[in-house]
Write an enzyme that holds these catalytic residues in place. Structure first.
Site, PDB file in Angstrom:
ATOM      1  N   HIS A   1     119.217  23.120 -79.279  1.00 21.51           N
ATOM      2  CA  HIS A   1     119.657  21.748 -79.016  1.00 21.51           C
ATOM      3  C   HIS A   1     120.916  21.424 -79.800  1.00 21.51           C
ATOM      4  CE1 HIS A   1     115.644  19.953 -77.389  1.00 21.51           C
ATOM      5  NE2 HIS A   1     116.320  20.595 -76.490  1.00 21.51           N
TER       6      HIS A   1
ATOM      7  N   GLU B   1     116.987  37.096 -59.486  1.00 23.24           N
ATOM      8  CA  GLU B   1     117.114  37.387 -60.914  1.00 23.24           C
ATOM      9  C   GLU B   1     116.290  38.599 -61.329  1.00 23.24           C
ATOM     10  OE1 GLU B   1     115.768  33.865 -62.950  1.00 23.24           O
ATOM     11  OE2 GLU B   1     114.267  33.465 -61.422  1.00 23.24           O
TER      12      GLU B   1
ATOM     13  N   ASP C   1     119.101  36.454 -66.371  1.00 21.88           N
ATOM     14  CA  ASP C   1     117.900  37.278 -66.262  1.00 21.88           C
ATOM     15  C   ASP C   1     118.165  38.569 -65.503  1.00 21.88           C
ATOM     16  OD1 ASP C   1     115.984  36.053 -67.779  1.00 21.88           O
ATOM     17  OD2 ASP C   1     115.223  34.788 -66.169  1.00 21.88           O
TER      18      ASP C   1
ATOM     19  N   CYS D   1     124.554  31.016 -60.605  1.00 25.63           N
ATOM     20  CA  CYS D   1     124.296  29.890 -61.496  1.00 25.63           C
ATOM     21  C   CYS D   1     124.085  30.325 -62.944  1.00 25.63           C
ATOM     22  CB  CYS D   1     123.087  29.082 -61.031  1.00 25.63           C
ATOM     23  SG  CYS D   1     121.536  30.012 -61.025  1.00 25.63           S
TER      24      CYS D   1
END
Length: 585
Positions: free
Chosen positions: A200, A445, A469, A516
């Site tokens: 974060h 993925e 991934d 993406c």
């Protein structure tokens, strides 16, 4: 003192120059002692008071956020407030005091260590780093208990650069709340021993556009108070006590970057069209409905990836309190309305063995290969159909596309489509509106999915390649494992083969294909992906304008020829040389 450099994980680009300000070391190393039976309730009260103080601090920070602040900032404070209210910190440490007669600090650290150990078993990078949020909340409570403070000196607006330089914060770790408290100080950048790309704190740094390098291991012990520091946030390099010549060189680079960013800002309303007239679609990756603001501001054509996991975060240990259909619908609708007619692609819940919704769930022996994403959702049909209903309901308010993660088998696709059909029928019977023609797509993925693409093309409306991934599964590399992370290579011939194959087969079949993963937002790979035939990129909004500029300066026909040459070679040195030539063209 001799100049030296340190290398870490770059999380927010840009150059920062200033004096080092070391924050107090971690408060986790606290005194351990037993309290008498008569003092137990007083110790319980002391911990409860500290928790209440931290709650008030966080609420104050949340309330003082300027309206123009990025949406992530308030959301991360909300996550910390949720963690603070969770039984794992609000109740269990109190029971430890009562049952074991530990002092408050010891009881809290004992519980934090226990929860942290559970998170260490999580394979997923994003979820694993949520452990840091729990530790940061605990740290904040401990600082109240121990009387230590996290502060920065006031900015002397009347001083010259030498007497009042920008501050480079150096710490073992920094919480998003602390960063927000520093925002009105001379805070130019930060360096931490801990942290990763998806912490974060790293996300807040990117949102605030603060140069930062994390994961530097021993930086806080090697750097001294008031050392001159240069942060190169793009390279992940920190230079300590630079020579006047190096300092001047980086000041010039810093000025050039500022000018370049101002120039990029002028591209917001420019269409992403190559030199030979091919229009490219640039989409945004978001995690929160409020992220749609930055996405629109950057000129995104829509949302290519809405990670729905955020709705389920901050609920560790509260499996019975998962978000309701109404809660989810409100969030999805908010995003759809905010995008003003631009498409919003919502990925279904990507949790499972490596991302337990319940901290008490048993972790799989190899979570990355276990029951996660669509495997988890198919095993929990009530949870899955609740989310599907919420997404379908949101589709009545604007264009929505549904994205299914981690599919590998035809029967998984068929089962998923059957449950979607059931959700639609339920809504029809309840006379609830939704888009009957909502498109359904698959994340590619897993290498097996890329190699067996025809079964996806036959059943799905669109495809989205999750390069993060896909690369890790193809190379069997965990890029957050420092012992093997250097082997993570987006330009490995096997990765390039899978990427190019999926893009080419999708285009031949007339099915839209996007990327993406992080490759989409990295300008080093923009021309390569264009040369493969990619027409849709989805990325963090902060990268969109830089990628657009690369597209505007690219000749697609020439790139296609260059890319074919790259795909014909398996020698890493030849691929690297060709990539340099491609970017220089």
């Amino acid at each position: 003192m001799a100049s030296f450099s340190l290398h870490g994980i770059p999380v927010s680009r840009g150059i920062a120059i200033g004096r080092a300000h070391l924050l107090a070391p971690t408060a986790m190393d606290v005194k351990h002692y037993l309290v008498s039976e008569t003092q137990v309730e007083a110790e319980v009260q002391r911990l409860e008071n500290a928790v209440a103080t931290v709650r008030q601090e966080l609420q104050t920070i949340r309330g003082e956020l300027p309206k123009e602040s990025p949406a992530e900032l308030g959301a991360f404070i909300d996550v910390h407030l949720l963690i603070l209210a969770d039984a794992m910190l609000a109740e269990i440490p109190l029971e430890i005091i009562r049952q074991r007669q530990y002092n408050a600090e010891w009881a809290l650290v004992t519980q934090i260590d226990e929860v942290s150990a559970q998170f260490d078993e999580i394979e997923d990078l994003y979820l694993r780093e949520r452990k840091t949020d729990i530790q940061q909340v605990g740290e904040r409570i401990l600082k109240i208990l121990t009387g230590t403070a996290t502060t920065l000196p006031e900015l002397n607006l009347d001083g010259d650069e030498q007497s009042s330089p920008n501050i480079i914060v150096v710490a073992h770790d920094i919480s998003p709340a602390d960063m927000l408290q520093f925002r009105n100080r001379a805070f130019a950048g930060f360096i931490t021993d801990q942290g990763g790309q998806n912490s974060h704190t790293a996300i807040v740094a990117r949102s605030l556009d603060i140069p930062a390098v994390v994961g530097m291991d021993r930086a806080s012990s090697l750097i001294k108070q008031d050392d001159w520091i240069i942060i190169d946030g793009l390279a992940g390099v920190v230079i300590v006590d630079p020579s006047p010549l190096i300092l001047q060189r980086f000041r010039e680079q810093q000025a050039q970057q500022i000018r370049a960013r101002k120039k990029l800002g002028k591209l917001k309303k420019t269409r992403a069209v190559t030199l030979d007239g091919v229009e490219i679609t640039l989409l945004a990756n978001i995690e929160l409905p409020d992220d749609c603001g930055p996405a629109m501001e950057s000129g995104a054509n829509g949302v290519g990836l809405f990670r729905s996991e955020f709705l389920f975060m901050g609920r560790i240990g509260e499996k019975l309190h998962l978000p309701t259909e109404t809660e989810q619908f409100a969030s999805y609708k908010q995003a759809v309305v905010a995008m003003k007619g631009r498409p919003v692609t919502i990925r279904t819940l990507d949790v499972g063995a490596d991302k337990p919704l319940d901290a008490n769930e048993q972790t799989a022996l190899n979570p990355a290969l276990g029951r996660r994403a669509i495997r988890y959702c198919l095993a929990e049909p009530h949870l899955f159909i609740t989310q599907l209903r919420a997404i379908l309901r949101a589709s009545a308010f604007g264009p929505v596309k549904l994205l299914i993660p981690m599919l590998a088998h035809a029967f998984e696709i068929d089962q998923t489509l059957t449950i979607i059909t059931q959700a639609k029928q339920q809504l029809r019977e309840e006379k609830i509106k939704f888009d009957e023609a909502m498109q359904i797509g698959a994340m590619i993925e897993i290498p097996a999915a890329a190699l067996a693409l025809p079964m996806f093309i036959k059943r799905m409306d669109f495809l989205s390649i999750g390069t993060n991934d896909l690369i890790q599964y193809t190379l069997a590399i965990d890029r957050v494992d420092h012992e093997v992370s250097h082997l993570y290579n987006p330009l490995h011939p096997a990765v390039l083969f899978l990427l190019s194959s999926v893009i080419a087969m999708g285009r031949k079949a007339g099915i839209p294909v996007s990327v993406c993963g992080e490759m989409a937002g990295d300008v080093k790979y923009t021309r390569l992906l264009l040369g493969m035939g990619l027409l849709e990129f989805s990325m963090d909004p902060i990268h969109l304008l830089a990628v657009k500029q690369e597209i505007l300066n690219s000749d697609l026909e020439a790139l296609t020829t260059q890319t074919k040459k790259i795909l014909r070679t398996t020698e890493p040195s030849a691929i690297a040389a060709a990539m340099i030539q491609m970017r220089a063209a």
